[in-house]
Each structure stands twice: as C-alpha cells, then as structure tokens.
Design a protein around this motif. Structure first.
Motif, PDB file in Angstrom:
ATOM      1  N   LYS A   1       0.871  -1.168   0.000  1.00 47.50           N
ATOM      2  CA  LYS A   1       0.000   0.000   0.000  1.00 47.50           C
ATOM      3  C   LYS A   1       0.910   1.221   0.000  1.00 47.50           C
ATOM      4  O   LYS A   1       1.864   1.287   0.773  1.00 47.50           O
ATOM      5  CB  LYS A   1      -0.891  -0.001   1.230  1.00 47.50           C
ATOM      6  N   ILE A   2       0.624   2.160  -0.892  1.00 47.03           N
ATOM      7  CA  ILE A   2       1.371   3.416  -0.895  1.00 47.03           C
ATOM      8  C   ILE A   2       0.400   4.553  -0.633  1.00 47.03           C
ATOM      9  O   ILE A   2      -0.789   4.447  -0.933  1.00 47.03           O
ATOM     10  CB  ILE A   2       2.158   3.650  -2.212  1.00 47.03           C
ATOM     11  N   TYR A   3       0.936   5.641  -0.077  1.00 44.02           N
ATOM     12  CA  TYR A   3       0.116   6.794   0.268  1.00 44.02           C
ATOM     13  C   TYR A   3       0.604   7.998  -0.520  1.00 44.02           C
ATOM     14  O   TYR A   3       1.814   8.200  -0.681  1.00 44.02           O
ATOM     15  CB  TYR A   3       0.178   7.060   1.773  1.00 44.02           C
ATOM     16  N   ILE A   4      -0.361   8.777  -0.996  1.00 44.97           N
ATOM     17  CA  ILE A   4      -0.051   9.897  -1.871  1.00 44.97           C
ATOM     18  C   ILE A   4      -0.726  11.157  -1.350  1.00 44.97           C
ATOM     19  O   ILE A   4      -1.947  11.178  -1.145  1.00 44.97           O
ATOM     20  CB  ILE A   4      -0.491   9.596  -3.321  1.00 44.97           C
ATOM     21  N   LYS A   5       0.080  12.189  -1.156  1.00 44.49           N
ATOM     22  CA  LYS A   5      -0.413  13.466  -0.656  1.00 44.49           C
ATOM     23  C   LYS A   5      -1.052  14.258  -1.801  1.00 44.49           C
ATOM     24  O   LYS A   5      -0.610  14.180  -2.939  1.00 44.49           O
ATOM     25  CB  LYS A   5       0.757  14.254  -0.064  1.00 44.49           C
ATOM     26  N   ASN A   6      -2.083  15.032  -1.462  1.00 49.35           N
ATOM     27  CA  ASN A   6      -2.799  15.931  -2.380  1.00 49.35           C
ATOM     28  C   ASN A   6      -3.773  15.223  -3.320  1.00 49.35           C
ATOM     29  O   ASN A   6      -4.235  15.828  -4.279  1.00 49.35           O
ATOM     30  CB  ASN A   6      -1.852  16.815  -3.186  1.00 49.35           C
TER      31      ASN A   6
ATOM     32  N   GLU B   1       8.656  10.912  -8.991  1.00 53.80           N
ATOM     33  CA  GLU B   1       8.903  12.027  -9.921  1.00 53.80           C
ATOM     34  C   GLU B   1       7.656  12.356 -10.739  1.00 53.80           C
ATOM     35  O   GLU B   1       7.289  13.521 -10.888  1.00 53.80           O
ATOM     36  CB  GLU B   1      10.083  11.687 -10.842  1.00 53.80           C
ATOM     37  N   LYS B   2       7.007  11.325 -11.283  1.00 55.45           N
ATOM     38  CA  LYS B   2       5.791  11.546 -12.079  1.00 55.45           C
ATOM     39  C   LYS B   2       4.688  12.169 -11.226  1.00 55.45           C
ATOM     40  O   LYS B   2       3.976  13.068 -11.683  1.00 55.45           O
ATOM     41  CB  LYS B   2       5.290  10.233 -12.681  1.00 55.45           C
ATOM     42  N   LEU B   3       4.536  11.676 -10.003  1.00 58.01           N
ATOM     43  CA  LEU B   3       3.521  12.221  -9.107  1.00 58.01           C
ATOM     44  C   LEU B   3       3.818  13.680  -8.796  1.00 58.01           C
ATOM     45  O   LEU B   3       2.922  14.528  -8.810  1.00 58.01           O
ATOM     46  CB  LEU B   3       3.450  11.408  -7.808  1.00 58.01           C
ATOM     47  N   LYS B   4       5.088  13.979  -8.535  1.00 56.30           N
ATOM     48  CA  LYS B   4       5.502  15.347  -8.202  1.00 56.30           C
ATOM     49  C   LYS B   4       5.175  16.301  -9.361  1.00 56.30           C
ATOM     50  O   LYS B   4       4.722  17.421  -9.137  1.00 56.30           O
ATOM     51  CB  LYS B   4       6.999  15.361  -7.895  1.00 56.30           C
TER      52      LYS B   4
ATOM     53  N   GLN C   1       2.465  13.957  -4.029  1.00 56.74           N
ATOM     54  CA  GLN C   1       3.702  13.614  -3.343  1.00 56.74           C
ATOM     55  C   GLN C   1       3.570  12.219  -2.746  1.00 56.74           C
ATOM     56  O   GLN C   1       2.603  11.927  -2.050  1.00 56.74           O
ATOM     57  CB  GLN C   1       3.980  14.624  -2.234  1.00 56.74           C
ATOM     58  N   LEU C   2       4.533  11.371  -3.035  1.00 56.33           N
ATOM     59  CA  LEU C   2       4.573  10.034  -2.464  1.00 56.33           C
ATOM     60  C   LEU C   2       5.001  10.161  -1.009  1.00 56.33           C
ATOM     61  O   LEU C   2       5.997  10.817  -0.710  1.00 56.33           O
ATOM     62  CB  LEU C   2       5.561   9.168  -3.247  1.00 56.33           C
ATOM     63  N   ILE C   3       4.247   9.568  -0.116  1.00 56.90           N
ATOM     64  CA  ILE C   3       4.535   9.683   1.313  1.00 56.90           C
ATOM     65  C   ILE C   3       5.141   8.375   1.801  1.00 56.90           C
ATOM     66  O   ILE C   3       4.587   7.308   1.576  1.00 56.90           O
ATOM     67  CB  ILE C   3       3.245   9.966   2.116  1.00 56.90           C
ATOM     68  N   GLN C   4       6.268   8.492   2.500  1.00 56.65           N
ATOM     69  CA  GLN C   4       6.904   7.287   3.000  1.00 56.65           C
ATOM     70  C   GLN C   4       7.017   7.269   4.519  1.00 56.65           C
ATOM     71  O   GLN C   4       7.312   6.252   5.097  1.00 56.65           O
ATOM     72  CB  GLN C   4       8.257   7.097   2.324  1.00 56.65           C
ATOM     73  N   ASP C   5       6.716   8.373   5.163  1.00 54.81           N
ATOM     74  CA  ASP C   5       6.733   8.453   6.622  1.00 54.81           C
ATOM     75  C   ASP C   5       5.373   8.000   7.164  1.00 54.81           C
ATOM     76  O   ASP C   5       4.334   8.459   6.697  1.00 54.81           O
ATOM     77  CB  ASP C   5       7.036   9.905   7.030  1.00 54.81           C
ATOM     78  N   HIS C   6       5.361   7.118   8.158  1.00 54.18           N
ATOM     79  CA  HIS C   6       4.115   6.545   8.690  1.00 54.18           C
ATOM     80  C   HIS C   6       3.173   7.609   9.248  1.00 54.18           C
ATOM     81  O   HIS C   6       1.973   7.601   8.959  1.00 54.18           O
ATOM     82  CB  HIS C   6       4.418   5.497   9.754  1.00 54.18           C
ATOM     83  N   LYS C   7       3.675   8.529  10.040  1.00 52.69           N
ATOM     84  CA  LYS C   7       2.817   9.544  10.649  1.00 52.69           C
ATOM     85  C   LYS C   7       2.223  10.471   9.589  1.00 52.69           C
ATOM     86  O   LYS C   7       1.046  10.813   9.634  1.00 52.69           O
ATOM     87  CB  LYS C   7       3.590  10.351  11.700  1.00 52.69           C
TER      88      LYS C   7
END
Length: 188
Positions: free
Chosen positions: A4-9, A54-57, A62-68
């Motif tokens: 599972k990946i998380y994406i900001k915005n 890069e593509k998301l940016k 933004q690809l999120i990799q920090d759990h919090k």
C-alpha cells in the motif's frame, strides 16, 4: 507481495484518474485506488519508487513514505471524502467514523493531526465543511436548511453562525457577493 502506498494531495475523483494514468504509464499494477492511497499488486523496487515519485511530483502529488505523515493524509482523505463526496453525512460522530476506518483512537489521531498540521482536526473538519457550504451556495440548488441537513449541522442557524465565524460573512452575503473566494481542497 502486495503493498500500500500513500499519496499526498489526492483530494478528488480527478486526482484518482490522474494517479491511475501515471501508474498505467509506468506499468505498475494495482488493485485499488482511493483518495490518498493505492493498493499495489506487488512491492515496488527503488527505481520504480523514484520514477513514480517524480511523475507524481510533476502532477502536484507527493509520495509519502513516513508513517505519521501517511496517517495524517489518510485522515484528510477520509474527511474530504465524507464531506465532499457523500450525499449525506453518516449519523456517526467523527471519532466513530475515523476509528471505524483507521482502527485507532480518536484522541491519538487528533493529537497526531495537530502536531503534523499546525491546526486541530476539528478546525480542519470545519474548514472543509465551510468550503463545501461555499460550493453548495454557488450551485444555488439547495436551501440553507437542506445544506445544513446534508452536512450534519444541528440547524441552519448554527451553520450560518459557523460560516460567518470562518468567512466573516453570512451565507446569504457570500451568495450575493461578486468575490466568491474558494480554496482548493488541498489548500486547507
């Protein structure tokens, strides 16, 4: 192994389409895409993650990799989805709703949100509701009472009071004004 990946915005259905398009361009297989998150078929290697990031940016994500940070983004996605894309808010409280979806205590989620976003979760929810009220006022299809019912306000008077506190003008004055300053959902 899936991931599972998380994406900001990711704040709207068009964002989901944009992310889906990026994943297809990169030949990344996925199971499901929701606001702020993607269930992948398999774990991505570092090269794939970098290309995806890069593509998301380039598209404002933004690809999120920090759990919090990912947890805060999931909270935002749930709030946005409930306020902006549900026809009527569920009868449950925000604490119950977030606990149901995230399986974490509301006090912890609220504290984490405040520490990461420099605003309380309650203020974020009110801000999102205010933007939704603005949108519905501009459409001019529902009465203030219907908007209050849809957004689970106890009364149209309470909605008006909170709206004026947030914007400095009454819903009626906002509706009649020429300057309908609305924020995009990811600006809140």
């Amino acid at each position: 192994m899936s991931e599972k990946i998380y994406i900001k915005n990711m704040v709207c259905p068009r964002c989901i389409s944009a992310v889906e398009s990026i994943l297809k361009q990169l030949h990344v297989n996925y199971k499901k895409i929701r606001l702020g998150e993607v269930d992948l078929d398999a774990k991505l290697n570092l090269s794939q993650l970098n290309k995806l990031s890069e593509k998301l940016k380039n598209q404002g994500f933004q690809l999120i990799q920090d759990h919090k940070t990912s947890l805060v983004e999931r909270i935002k996605a749930l709030v946005i989805d409930r306020i902006h894309y549900s026809s009527k808010l569920e009868d449950s409280s925000w604490a119950t709703y977030l606990n149901k979806h995230l399986h974490l205590d509301y006090k912890y989620l609220s504290s984490l949100f405040s520490s990461q976003e420099n605003m309380t979760l309650e203020h974020y929810i009110i801000s999102q509701k205010t933007e939704r009220v603005k949108e519905l006022l501009v459409y001019d299809e529902l009465s203030l009472k219907e908007i209050a019912d849809q957004l689970d306000y106890s009364s149209s008077a309470y909605l008006s009071s909170q709206f004026k506190q947030q914007t400095g003008q009454s819903p009626t004055a906002y509706k009649q004004s020429q300057n309908k300053d609305r924020k995009s959902l990811d600006e809140i």
